[in-house]
Design a protein around this motif. Structure first.
Motif, mmCIF file in Angstrom:
data_model
loop_
_atom_site.group_PDB
_atom_site.id
_atom_site.type_symbol
_atom_site.label_atom_id
_atom_site.label_comp_id
_atom_site.label_asym_id
_atom_site.label_seq_id
_atom_site.Cartn_x
_atom_site.Cartn_y
_atom_site.Cartn_z
ATOM 1 N N VAL A 189 -25.612 -46.566 24.462
ATOM 2 C CA VAL A 189 -24.304 -46.681 23.817
ATOM 3 C C VAL A 189 -23.253 -46.915 24.902
ATOM 4 N N LYS A 190 -22.454 -47.959 24.745
ATOM 5 C CA LYS A 190 -21.535 -48.369 25.804
ATOM 6 C C LYS A 190 -20.082 -47.986 25.549
ATOM 7 N N ASN A 191 -19.767 -47.544 24.312
ATOM 8 C CA ASN A 191 -18.378 -47.223 23.973
ATOM 9 C C ASN A 191 -18.324 -45.963 23.122
ATOM 10 N N ILE A 192 -17.311 -45.155 23.337
ATOM 11 C CA ILE A 192 -17.109 -43.952 22.530
ATOM 12 C C ILE A 192 -15.603 -43.709 22.386
ATOM 13 N N ILE A 193 -15.199 -43.389 21.183
ATOM 14 C CA ILE A 193 -13.805 -43.020 20.942
ATOM 15 C C ILE A 193 -13.724 -41.500 20.884
#
Length: 233
Positions: A189-193
């Protein structure tokens, strides 16, 4: 198949990747989870109102789709329909039919907001919803340990623009950051908010989370609940 509706209204998305876009929110009643920071009314009601028009609960998906198109139009002045709750996935067959009906009648996108604690439907919904906002709940060790099952369940999702939104409390934040960064990196997973609970986060926590996530190759973005700042629904 019928469901109880809490409300439907036109507003701006206040959270996550699509923050600020115009949406029609369709909020379903009921949630089996007891998140301590939840401020959403999920109780079933005899009626729900849209634009000062009263409708009787429960409704079928076909009835609700007709009501939504009548009250809000077919997507000329908004980005998407946000189907939310409560937890909408406890009404899986209902929301699937509702989304399919709206897709036939409107040019607006279909947007699902879910807790991420019910993991078995994501592959099927990938063919229906354009966007899925999936929470990573962190308020107890038990729900936090649900993360590997969630990440496994979305491996085959490749059509929907899904994203993860991590609810981060200030208490125990460093442990949560360490654990989630490790698990997210295992699944590439490359993005997290990051959504701070109650919009509270310390400078020390900010520095720590950027250091940990970016060193794992994960772009972390801190976004508060802007609809509360703007005092809109």
């Amino acid at each position: 198949m019928k469901a109880n509706i809490i409300e439907a209204f036109y507003s701006a998305q206040g959270e996550g990747k699509y923050i600020g876009v115009a949406q029609v929110f369709i909020r379903l009643a009921k949630c089996p989870f007891d998140c301590p920071y939840c401020d959403t009314d999920t109780l079933e009601k005899e009626y729900f109102e849209i634009n000062n028009h009263k409708y009787k609960n429960p409704v079928t998906a076909a009835e609700l789709s007709e009501i939504i198109i009548k009250e809000f139009g077919s997507g000329e002045n908004f980005h998407s329909y946000s189907i939310t709750g409560g937890e909408p996935l406890i009404h899986y067959e209902f929301i699937k039919e509702l989304a399919e009906n709206l897709k036939k009648s409107s040019k607006a996108k279909l947007f699902l907001e879910t807790s991420g604690l019910i993991t078995k439907y994501f592959k099927e919904l990938d063919n229906i919803f354009d966007i899925m906002s999936i929470d990573i709940k962190t308020h107890s060790e038990k729900v936090l340990k649900n993360l590997p099952a969630l990440l496994e369940s979305v491996k085959e999702v490749n059509k929907s623009d899904y994203y993860f939104k991590l609810l981060l409390p200030e208490n125990n934040a460093k442990y949560i950051i360490d654990y989630t960064a490790e698990e997210l990196s295992k699944y590439n997973v490359k993005n997290i908010i990051i959504q701070p609970v109650d919009s509270i986060i310390s400078k020390d926590t900010i520095d720590y989370l950027y250091h940990i996530y970016y060193n794992k190759g994960i772009e972390a973005r801190i976004i508060p609940q802007t609809h509360k700042i703007l005092s809109i629904p």
